[in-house]
Design an enzyme around this catalytic site. Structure first.
Site, PDB file in Angstrom:
ATOM      1  N   LYS A 112      -9.774 -26.001  86.434  1.00 18.20           N
ATOM      2  CA  LYS A 112      -8.641 -25.708  87.346  1.00 18.20           C
ATOM      3  C   LYS A 112      -9.116 -25.319  88.795  1.00 18.20           C
ATOM      4  O   LYS A 112     -10.415 -24.865  88.890  1.00 18.20           O
ATOM      5  CB  LYS A 112      -7.667 -24.540  86.619  1.00 18.20           C
ATOM      6  CG  LYS A 112      -8.308 -23.102  86.773  1.00 18.20           C
ATOM      7  CD  LYS A 112      -7.225 -22.130  86.388  1.00 18.20           C
ATOM      8  CE  LYS A 112      -7.879 -20.773  86.186  1.00 18.20           C
ATOM      9  NZ  LYS A 112      -6.881 -19.696  85.704  1.00 18.20           N
ATOM     10  N   CYS A 146     -10.397 -20.477  77.675  1.00 17.74           N
ATOM     11  CA  CYS A 146      -9.722 -19.534  76.720  1.00 17.74           C
ATOM     12  C   CYS A 146      -8.687 -20.182  75.781  1.00 17.74           C
ATOM     13  O   CYS A 146      -8.693 -20.064  74.647  1.00 17.74           O
ATOM     14  CB  CYS A 146      -8.883 -18.365  77.722  1.00 17.74           C
ATOM     15  SG  CYS A 146     -10.163 -17.163  78.409  1.00 17.74           S
ATOM     16  N   HIS A 176       4.000 -27.204  84.815  1.00 14.47           N
ATOM     17  CA  HIS A 176       3.240 -28.085  85.474  1.00 14.47           C
ATOM     18  C   HIS A 176       2.584 -29.361  84.702  1.00 14.47           C
ATOM     19  O   HIS A 176       1.508 -28.917  84.172  1.00 14.47           O
ATOM     20  CB  HIS A 176       2.274 -27.734  86.525  1.00 14.47           C
ATOM     21  CG  HIS A 176       3.022 -26.686  87.463  1.00 14.47           C
ATOM     22  ND1 HIS A 176       3.909 -26.896  88.511  1.00 14.47           N
ATOM     23  CD2 HIS A 176       2.882 -25.381  87.608  1.00 14.47           C
ATOM     24  CE1 HIS A 176       4.203 -26.026  89.248  1.00 14.47           C
ATOM     25  NE2 HIS A 176       3.434 -24.998  88.713  1.00 14.47           N
ATOM     26  N   ALA A 177       3.078 -30.554  84.668  1.00 10.32           N
ATOM     27  CA  ALA A 177       2.530 -31.452  83.769  1.00 10.32           C
ATOM     28  C   ALA A 177       1.454 -31.876  84.290  1.00 10.32           C
ATOM     29  O   ALA A 177       0.680 -31.893  85.705  1.00 10.32           O
ATOM     30  CB  ALA A 177       3.821 -32.669  83.783  1.00 10.32           C
ATOM     31  N   THR A 237     -11.972 -11.263  73.732  1.00 14.62           N
ATOM     32  CA  THR A 237     -10.799 -11.574  73.094  1.00 14.62           C
ATOM     33  C   THR A 237     -11.095 -11.614  71.440  1.00 14.62           C
ATOM     34  O   THR A 237     -12.102 -12.565  71.446  1.00 14.62           O
ATOM     35  CB  THR A 237     -10.283 -13.137  73.514  1.00 14.62           C
ATOM     36  OG1 THR A 237      -9.881 -13.045  74.800  1.00 14.62           O
ATOM     37  CG2 THR A 237      -9.014 -13.487  72.578  1.00 14.62           C
ATOM     38  N   ASP A 294     -26.276  -7.078  81.081  1.00 13.41           N
ATOM     39  CA  ASP A 294     -26.139  -8.282  80.679  1.00 13.41           C
ATOM     40  C   ASP A 294     -27.661  -8.638  80.261  1.00 13.41           C
ATOM     41  O   ASP A 294     -28.509  -8.574  80.805  1.00 13.41           O
ATOM     42  CB  ASP A 294     -25.689  -9.418  81.587  1.00 13.41           C
ATOM     43  CG  ASP A 294     -25.240 -10.532  81.197  1.00 13.41           C
ATOM     44  OD1 ASP A 294     -23.988 -10.808  80.892  1.00 13.41           O
ATOM     45  OD2 ASP A 294     -25.961 -11.584  80.251  1.00 13.41           O
TER      46      ASP A 294
END
Ligand SMILES: NC(=O)c1ccc[n+]([C@@H]2O[C@H](COP(=O)([O-])OP(=O)(O)OC[C@H]3O[C@@H](n4cnc5c(N)ncnc54)[C@H](O)[C@@H]3O)[C@@H](O)[C@H]2O)c1
Length: 468
Positions: A324, A263, A254-255, A122, A30
């Protein structure tokens, strides 16, 4: 196999450590010297359950090392992975490929024998061709194959996802790469993991299609939650009812406050750009992006409506800031929209997150607390933004005692209305009937269900329809 992993972020570090655990010899590279210094000192730069032990075990065994100077590892590698960031390009939503191309430029002069260059980042369809062109331009003599091998791990469950994936996708154009990729992933044969060899362009698109599909699924249930609120149905019952259908499946139903993270937001946007450029627009994905943006914006209004629109000088206790649970990742977290919007309406925000330390750099004028009870102390409203486990079993009587007013807005539906009501809370969740205030509490009238409107008309103020 000898592996050089360029980019030691969430994906590079987890992939590198897991490949080392498979028995390969991995060097994680890195350009962020502080990150490498921390790793070399045995400290994790990110919060990911189990990662510290995995890294320590493999460093100890001599299979995993970290460096800012990757030249030797790249020269010696059988496979060079590119796992650098591909963020949204500022202003236009295309994937910013500058880090990927920079990595390719760095690799080119170091190729000494046949090597496989693997894109784990990605990247939009066609990027493999561009990497190939960069390498060929710089080193017409070099022997290499460029492979696409997108990563599907989820932060918070990254190690398990890497070691027990639903599938591994390998996009090839040059058959010489196949045995190298097969050898890298050979340990997964034990679990009979499907390794799907496809064309490189298909592989690049698979990653975006998977993310777009999942983002659509979340957005679908979020819109269904709004409909449930409007007609007096319970979105969790609905989700179970449709999720048991094997064609639909229960996950991602899940609302909540809208998807965020490193992402889905950038990948859905980049896919929309790719599709438009290819003159094959993806209307469903475009709408998903638009609906999700509106949803994140509307969450503060939902809180405001719960407080009769009067946030001036009120204290809001925010529980959870990361996008999350089980990650410290703050990228595109709904909290980054919700907190400033609450402050703009005059609220004072105090907040707690078990791992979202970066929030201190991203959110101004927030009083950061050391625990959930401290965060709700003296608050006029508690707002659950991220469903960390430690918020699931709060001592609700203690919470009520600490708060100035027993009002909870649960944007993740981690509590049941029946649990809150007997304790005297006014409880507002997502896609479920609001729990009215207890007798004797200041009155808050439930808004009548909104009349059906066109989607465009209903988007900005959808939140107001659901609260007491
Ligand atoms: N985070 C996820 O959950 C996840 C899951 C699947 C796929 N992805 C994809 O994986 C890629 C990496 O994501 P991430 O979350 O790990 O990003 P990240 O920002 O955490 O890590 C990227 C790292 O690459 C380093 N870097 C950039 N250019 C470099 C160079 N030339 N040489 C050496 N290091 C360099 C940066 O310093 C940084 O540490 C992205 O394309 C992302 O879309 C991410």
């Amino acid at each position: 196999m000898r592996v050089a992993m360029i980019g030691t972020g969430y994906v590079g570090l987890v992939s590198g450590a897991c490949f080392a655990d498979f028995g390969h010899e991995v060097t994680c590279i890195d350009k962020d010297a502080a990150k490498i210094a921390r790793l070399s000192a045995g400290q994790m730069p990110i919060y990911e359950p189990g990662l510290d032990m995995l890294v320590a075990r493999n460093v100890e065994a001599g299979r995993l090392s970290f460096t800012v100077d990757g030249a030797a590892a790249i020269r010696a590698a059988d496979a060079i992975f590119i796992a650098v960031g591909t963020p949204s390009r500022r202003g236009d939503g295309y994937a910013d490929l500058s880090f990927v191309y920079e990595a390719a430029e760095e690799i080119a002069p170091l190729i000494e024998r046949f090597v496989v260059v693997v894109t784990k980042s990605t990247v939009p369809v066609g990027t493999g061709d561009e990497i190939e062109a960069i390498l060929k331009r710089a080193r017409p003599d070099a022997q290499f194959a460029v492979v696409s091998n997108p990563e599907f791990l989820r932060e918070g469950a990254a190690i398990e996802d890497f070691k027990r994936p639903d599938r591994v996708v390998v996009g090839l154009k040059d058959e010489r790469a196949r045995p190298v990729m097969a050898e890298l992933y050979r340990p997964l044969n034990l679990n009979e993991t499907p390794v799907l060899y496809v064309d490189r362009r298909a592989s690049e698109l698979i990653k975006y299609a998977a993310n777009a599909f999942l983002a659509m699924k979340i957005t679908f249930i979020n819109e269904m939650a709004d409909l449930c609120e409007a007609v007096g149905a319970d979105v969790q019952q609905l989700a179970r009812g449709i999720g048991l259908d094997k064609r639909i499946g229960p996950k991602f139903l899940h609302a909540g406050p809208g998807f965020g993270g490193s992402c889905f937001p950038k990948d859905t946007l980049a896919l929309v750009r790719t599709a438009n450029d290819a003159q094959a627009p993806l209307r469903l994905v475009e709408t998903t992006v638009e609906v999700n943006e509106a949803r994140k914006r509307s969450m503060a209004a939902r809180v405001a409506a719960a407080m009769e629109g009067d946030l001036a000088g009120k204290i809001i206790g925010v529980l959870g800031l990361t996008f999350k649970p089980n990650t410290d990742d703050m990228r595109e977290a709904p909290s980054l929209r919700i907190v400033p919007a609450l402050q703009a309406m005059g609220a004072r925000v105090q907040a707690y997150d078990p791992a979202g330390h970066e929030a201190r750099l991203l959110l101004d004028h927030v009083d950061f607390k050391s625990g959930p009870y401290e965060a709700v102390e003296g608050a006029d409203c508690a707002v659950i933004v991220t469903e960390w486990d430690e918020f699931r079993a709060l001592d609700l009587d203690r919470v009520k005692q600490l708060m100035r007013r027993p009002l909870m807005v649960d944007l993740r539906n981690i509590y049941q209305p029946e649990e809150l009501r007997p304790r005297g809370f006014t409880y507002i969740s997502v896609g479920r009937a609001p729990v009215p205030p207890p007798p004797g509490a200041p009155s808050r009238q439930a808004s009548p269900p909104s009349a059906p409107q066109s989607r465009a008309a209903s988007l900005p103020d959808r939140a107001e329809t659901a609260v007491t």
